[in-house]
Design a protein around this motif. Structure first.
Motif, PDB file in Angstrom:
ATOM      1  N   SER A  13      -6.593  30.622  50.945  1.00  0.00           N
ATOM      2  CA  SER A  13      -7.246  29.383  50.520  1.00  0.00           C
ATOM      3  C   SER A  13      -7.803  29.507  49.112  1.00  0.00           C
ATOM      4  O   SER A  13      -7.694  28.581  48.304  1.00  0.00           O
ATOM      5  CB  SER A  13      -8.375  29.023  51.480  1.00  0.00           C
ATOM      6  N   ILE A  14      -8.388  30.648  48.802  1.00  0.00           N
ATOM      7  CA  ILE A  14      -8.945  30.868  47.462  1.00  0.00           C
ATOM      8  C   ILE A  14      -7.837  30.862  46.426  1.00  0.00           C
ATOM      9  O   ILE A  14      -7.952  30.219  45.372  1.00  0.00           O
ATOM     10  CB  ILE A  14      -9.753  32.182  47.417  1.00  0.00           C
ATOM     11  N   VAL A  15      -6.742  31.563  46.705  1.00  0.00           N
ATOM     12  CA  VAL A  15      -5.613  31.595  45.767  1.00  0.00           C
ATOM     13  C   VAL A  15      -5.042  30.198  45.576  1.00  0.00           C
ATOM     14  O   VAL A  15      -4.765  29.774  44.454  1.00  0.00           O
ATOM     15  CB  VAL A  15      -4.527  32.582  46.263  1.00  0.00           C
ATOM     16  N   ALA A  16      -4.892  29.452  46.674  1.00  0.00           N
ATOM     17  CA  ALA A  16      -4.368  28.089  46.576  1.00  0.00           C
ATOM     18  C   ALA A  16      -5.309  27.203  45.756  1.00  0.00           C
ATOM     19  O   ALA A  16      -4.848  26.406  44.930  1.00  0.00           O
ATOM     20  CB  ALA A  16      -4.162  27.509  47.968  1.00  0.00           C
ATOM     21  N   GLY A  42     -12.749  21.806  39.510  1.00  0.00           N
ATOM     22  CA  GLY A  42     -13.087  22.896  40.423  1.00  0.00           C
ATOM     23  C   GLY A  42     -13.558  22.389  41.772  1.00  0.00           C
ATOM     24  O   GLY A  42     -13.225  22.963  42.812  1.00  0.00           O
ATOM     25  N   PHE A  43     -14.318  21.284  41.758  1.00  0.00           N
ATOM     26  CA  PHE A  43     -14.776  20.690  43.012  1.00  0.00           C
ATOM     27  C   PHE A  43     -13.597  20.179  43.837  1.00  0.00           C
ATOM     28  O   PHE A  43     -13.542  20.398  45.048  1.00  0.00           O
ATOM     29  CB  PHE A  43     -15.762  19.555  42.728  1.00  0.00           C
ATOM     30  N   VAL A  44     -12.664  19.518  43.170  1.00  0.00           N
ATOM     31  CA  VAL A  44     -11.464  19.042  43.857  1.00  0.00           C
ATOM     32  C   VAL A  44     -10.690  20.225  44.421  1.00  0.00           C
ATOM     33  O   VAL A  44     -10.207  20.195  45.555  1.00  0.00           O
ATOM     34  CB  VAL A  44     -10.593  18.199  42.905  1.00  0.00           C
ATOM     35  N   ALA A  45     -10.575  21.304  43.632  1.00  0.00           N
ATOM     36  CA  ALA A  45      -9.875  22.498  44.100  1.00  0.00           C
ATOM     37  C   ALA A  45     -10.587  23.112  45.306  1.00  0.00           C
ATOM     38  O   ALA A  45      -9.932  23.613  46.220  1.00  0.00           O
ATOM     39  CB  ALA A  45      -9.764  23.514  42.973  1.00  0.00           C
ATOM     40  N   LEU A  46     -11.906  23.067  45.319  1.00  0.00           N
ATOM     41  CA  LEU A  46     -12.670  23.580  46.461  1.00  0.00           C
ATOM     42  C   LEU A  46     -12.354  22.778  47.720  1.00  0.00           C
ATOM     43  O   LEU A  46     -12.112  23.361  48.781  1.00  0.00           O
ATOM     44  CB  LEU A  46     -14.173  23.515  46.162  1.00  0.00           C
ATOM     45  N   ILE A  47     -12.315  21.464  47.586  1.00  0.00           N
ATOM     46  CA  ILE A  47     -11.987  20.615  48.735  1.00  0.00           C
ATOM     47  C   ILE A  47     -10.571  20.911  49.226  1.00  0.00           C
ATOM     48  O   ILE A  47     -10.332  21.040  50.430  1.00  0.00           O
ATOM     49  CB  ILE A  47     -12.135  19.122  48.365  1.00  0.00           C
ATOM     50  N   VAL A  48      -9.629  21.037  48.277  1.00  0.00           N
ATOM     51  CA  VAL A  48      -8.248  21.356  48.649  1.00  0.00           C
ATOM     52  C   VAL A  48      -8.192  22.720  49.342  1.00  0.00           C
ATOM     53  O   VAL A  48      -7.480  22.896  50.330  1.00  0.00           O
ATOM     54  CB  VAL A  48      -7.315  21.310  47.414  1.00  0.00           C
ATOM     55  N   VAL A  50     -10.518  24.176  51.121  1.00  0.00           N
ATOM     56  CA  VAL A  50     -11.051  24.029  52.485  1.00  0.00           C
ATOM     57  C   VAL A  50     -10.002  23.389  53.396  1.00  0.00           C
ATOM     58  O   VAL A  50      -9.807  23.824  54.534  1.00  0.00           O
ATOM     59  CB  VAL A  50     -12.358  23.201  52.472  1.00  0.00           C
ATOM     60  N   ILE A  51      -9.301  22.375  52.883  1.00  0.00           N
ATOM     61  CA  ILE A  51      -8.261  21.717  53.681  1.00  0.00           C
ATOM     62  C   ILE A  51      -7.140  22.700  53.997  1.00  0.00           C
ATOM     63  O   ILE A  51      -6.656  22.759  55.137  1.00  0.00           O
ATOM     64  CB  ILE A  51      -7.732  20.473  52.951  1.00  0.00           C
ATOM     65  N   ILE A  52      -6.737  23.497  53.004  1.00  0.00           N
ATOM     66  CA  ILE A  52      -5.673  24.485  53.228  1.00  0.00           C
ATOM     67  C   ILE A  52      -6.127  25.532  54.231  1.00  0.00           C
ATOM     68  O   ILE A  52      -5.375  25.911  55.140  1.00  0.00           O
ATOM     69  CB  ILE A  52      -5.252  25.127  51.893  1.00  0.00           C
ATOM     70  N   PHE A  53      -7.369  26.013  54.107  1.00  0.00           N
ATOM     71  CA  PHE A  53      -7.907  26.990  55.049  1.00  0.00           C
ATOM     72  C   PHE A  53      -7.902  26.431  56.471  1.00  0.00           C
ATOM     73  O   PHE A  53      -7.489  27.105  57.406  1.00  0.00           O
ATOM     74  CB  PHE A  53      -9.326  27.395  54.637  1.00  0.00           C
ATOM     75  N   ALA A  54      -8.341  25.184  56.608  1.00  0.00           N
ATOM     76  CA  ALA A  54      -8.361  24.562  57.934  1.00  0.00           C
ATOM     77  C   ALA A  54      -6.943  24.425  58.478  1.00  0.00           C
ATOM     78  O   ALA A  54      -6.703  24.685  59.661  1.00  0.00           O
ATOM     79  CB  ALA A  54      -9.032  23.193  57.859  1.00  0.00           C
ATOM     80  N   GLY A  55      -6.010  24.045  57.614  1.00  0.00           N
ATOM     81  CA  GLY A  55      -4.617  23.912  58.049  1.00  0.00           C
ATOM     82  C   GLY A  55      -4.028  25.225  58.509  1.00  0.00           C
ATOM     83  O   GLY A  55      -3.345  25.293  59.537  1.00  0.00           O
ATOM     84  N   ILE A  56      -4.290  26.294  57.753  1.00  0.00           N
ATOM     85  CA  ILE A  56      -3.786  27.618  58.127  1.00  0.00           C
ATOM     86  C   ILE A  56      -4.399  28.059  59.452  1.00  0.00           C
ATOM     87  O   ILE A  56      -3.710  28.556  60.343  1.00  0.00           O
ATOM     88  CB  ILE A  56      -4.088  28.647  57.017  1.00  0.00           C
TER      89      ILE A  56
END
Length: 66
Positions: A13-16, A42-48, A50-56
């Motif tokens: 998620s961090i890399v993404a 950066g805020f938008v990237a943080l939200i993305v 979190v979404i990627i982490f939740a998806g994984i």
């Protein structure tokens, strides 16, 4: 989900999020009228991230129970 799986998901998620932030910043540099600050990017990237982490996490949990 083991601890190593959890931290692997966090790392992914961090890399993404970093890749999304860099790609957004490069893209926004080309169109200055649409550009927002790096903090907002950066805020938008943080939200993305979190979404990627939740998806994984959801994908791994669903595939573990199938």
């Amino acid at each position: 989900m083991t601890h190593s799986d959890f931290w692997l998901s966090v790392l992914a998620s961090i890399v993404a999020a970093i890749l999304v932030a860099v790609a957004a910043k490069i893209t926004l540099e080309r169109w200055k009228q649409l550009a927002i600050g790096f903090g907002a990017t950066g805020f938008v990237a943080l939200i993305v991230g979190v979404i990627i982490f939740a998806g994984i996490t959801v994908t791994k949990e669903v595939s573990a129970h199938v």
